[in-house]
Write a protein that holds these residues in place. Structure first.
Motif, mmCIF file in Angstrom:
data_model
loop_
_atom_site.group_PDB
_atom_site.id
_atom_site.type_symbol
_atom_site.label_atom_id
_atom_site.label_comp_id
_atom_site.label_asym_id
_atom_site.label_seq_id
_atom_site.Cartn_x
_atom_site.Cartn_y
_atom_site.Cartn_z
ATOM 1 N N ALA A 266 0.836 -1.209 0.000
ATOM 2 C CA ALA A 266 0.000 0.000 0.000
ATOM 3 C C ALA A 266 0.869 1.257 0.000
ATOM 4 O O ALA A 266 0.572 2.238 -0.701
ATOM 5 C CB ALA A 266 -0.921 -0.009 1.221
ATOM 6 N N GLY A 267 1.950 1.220 0.772
ATOM 7 C CA GLY A 267 2.848 2.380 0.851
ATOM 8 C C GLY A 267 3.491 2.671 -0.498
ATOM 9 O O GLY A 267 3.525 3.831 -0.948
ATOM 10 N N MET A 268 3.972 1.626 -1.173
ATOM 11 C CA MET A 268 4.642 1.841 -2.468
ATOM 12 C C MET A 268 3.646 2.303 -3.534
ATOM 13 O O MET A 268 3.949 3.201 -4.324
ATOM 14 C CB MET A 268 5.350 0.547 -2.925
ATOM 15 N N ILE A 272 3.831 5.884 -5.473
ATOM 16 C CA ILE A 272 3.872 6.019 -6.943
ATOM 17 C C ILE A 272 2.731 6.921 -7.427
ATOM 18 O O ILE A 272 2.930 7.817 -8.247
ATOM 19 C CB ILE A 272 3.797 4.621 -7.612
ATOM 20 N N LEU A 273 1.530 6.696 -6.878
ATOM 21 C CA LEU A 273 0.368 7.492 -7.306
ATOM 22 C C LEU A 273 0.563 8.980 -7.004
ATOM 23 O O LEU A 273 0.297 9.837 -7.858
ATOM 24 C CB LEU A 273 -0.904 6.991 -6.603
ATOM 25 N N GLY A 277 2.025 12.069 -9.685
ATOM 26 C CA GLY A 277 0.983 13.051 -9.969
ATOM 27 C C GLY A 277 -0.307 12.439 -10.481
ATOM 28 O O GLY A 277 -1.246 13.160 -10.835
ATOM 29 N N ILE A 278 -0.355 11.080 -10.568
ATOM 30 C CA ILE A 278 -1.604 10.427 -11.004
ATOM 31 C C ILE A 278 -2.735 10.825 -10.049
ATOM 32 O O ILE A 278 -3.854 11.103 -10.464
ATOM 33 C CB ILE A 278 -1.426 8.883 -11.031
ATOM 34 N N VAL A 279 -2.405 10.845 -8.752
ATOM 35 C CA VAL A 279 -3.338 11.390 -7.756
ATOM 36 C C VAL A 279 -2.666 12.612 -7.156
ATOM 37 O O VAL A 279 -1.493 12.557 -6.767
ATOM 38 C CB VAL A 279 -3.652 10.355 -6.655
#
Lengths: 281, 63
Positions: A266-268, A272-273, A277-279
């Motif tokens: 979950a942390g990785m 990444i998200l 900048g995806i989120v």
């Protein structure tokens, strides 16, 4: 904060406070992932969090009611006598005192600074992944050769060490119950005994975190929605109780690694998200 | 050690009062009274009094 968001946060708090996955980390990451427009520093939100903490503390007190009664009586008895009797409850009581002092002192003086520095999604995601690695390290480093110790065989210095380990949970994303369990495992307690110590040790911390913030509930700026808060506290207490029932059974024959995988994954993913900048962080 | 526990207890209670009234501002973020700091130091003061109590009674079996 809408009613639905409040109830989801209450459930999240009840589960994640006791599972070794960092409740504070989830309180930062989930609203950011779901684009909830919540000001985590607003008086109304902080007041709501106080109620959730009180709900969780209530669940801990009820679940371990018999133990707490014995511990409180033994604690008071030792003070009245002015000496130790050597009973199990009394040793547990003083281990809890020894373990609570470090986290109390460090929490009071450094909590705001630490959370101010790191309470944004990207560092929280990294700390959550690090929390997973801590779980793996605890399972890997624990001694597997000797017979496992009982909680009362710990020295008071050991209790202080576990207290210091808990203080790492000031970093959002690092779990208080997780670090306390890992420190206990390194002292050769079994998973079940480490979990019990972690939950008992967490009770005064969570209760104090709630009670010391009660004045926030009286703050006119809080605009606390009564129904929402009461229901949130009840929901938090129920989910925390269910978590305790599950975890105490789970740790009789299982270890921390599944939580390690969850936190690492979950942390990785969150890192990444948010980093890409995806989120939007 | 009995004397030390009593001195520490008094010191912690004085610090607690100073934080409560807002006179002491060490390790704080904003001016004004700091009730949480005061409660913590009062707690430490109580623990020192318990330590004093343990040393006054005998025999002690501190491990």
């Amino acid at each position: 904060m809408t009613f639905l968001q409040a109830m989801l946060l209450a459930v999240l708090q009840g589960f994640s406070e006791l599972f070794p996955i960092s409740s504070l980390g989830h309180t930062v990451l989930i609203p950011a992932l779901l684009h909830w427009n919540i000001d985590l520093a607003s008086p109304s939100f902080l007041s709501f969090v106080v109620v959730l903490h009180l709900g969780t503390a209530l669940a801990l007190l009820v679940f371990y009611w018999r133990e707490w009664r014995g511990i409180a009586l033994a604690f008071a008895g030792s003070i009245v006598r002015g000496r130790f009797s050597g009973s199990t409850d009394e040793k547990t009581a003083w281990l809890l005192v020894a373990g609570t002092i470090p986290v109390g002192l460090l929490g009071l003086f450094f909590e705001s600074e630490v959370r101010g520095l790191f309470a944004s999604p990207i560092p929280v995601a990294l700390f959550l992944a690090a929390n997973g690695l801590v779980m793996f390290a605890g399972e890997w480093l624990k001694r597997k050769d000797d017979g496992q110790r009982a909680l009362v065989s710990l020295s008071y210095v050991d209790g202080v060490k576990v207290g210091f380990a808990q203080a790492f949970a000031l970093l959002p994303g690092i779990s208080r119950s997780g670090t306390a369990m890992v420190a206990s495992l390194l002292m050769n307690l079994s998973e079940a005994e480490a979990a019990r110590f972690s939950f008992l040790l967490g009770t005064p911390v969570i209760l104090a975190a709630g009670l010391l913030e009660v004045p926030r509930l009286l703050d006119p700026a809080a605009h606390l929605a009564l129904v929402q808060s009461v229901l949130g506290g009840v929901l938090s207490a129920i989910t925390a109780y269910i978590s305790l029932a599950f975890l105490t059974r789970y740790f009789r024959s299982n270890d921390l690694r599944p939580f390690g995988w969850y936190c690492l994954g979950a942390g990785m993913i969150c890192f990444i998200l948010f980093f890409s900048g995806i989120v939007k962080a | 050690m009995k004397g030390l526990s009593l001195v520490l207890a008094i010191a912690f209670f004085v610090i607690a009062v100073l934080y409560w009234t807002g006179t002491l501002q060490i390790a704080t973020h904003e001016p004004g009274p700091h009730h949480k700091h005061a409660v913590l130091f009062a707690g430490l003061g109580i623990l020192c009094l318990i330590w004093f109590r343990f040393q006054s009674a005998s025999p002690s079996r501190v491990r």
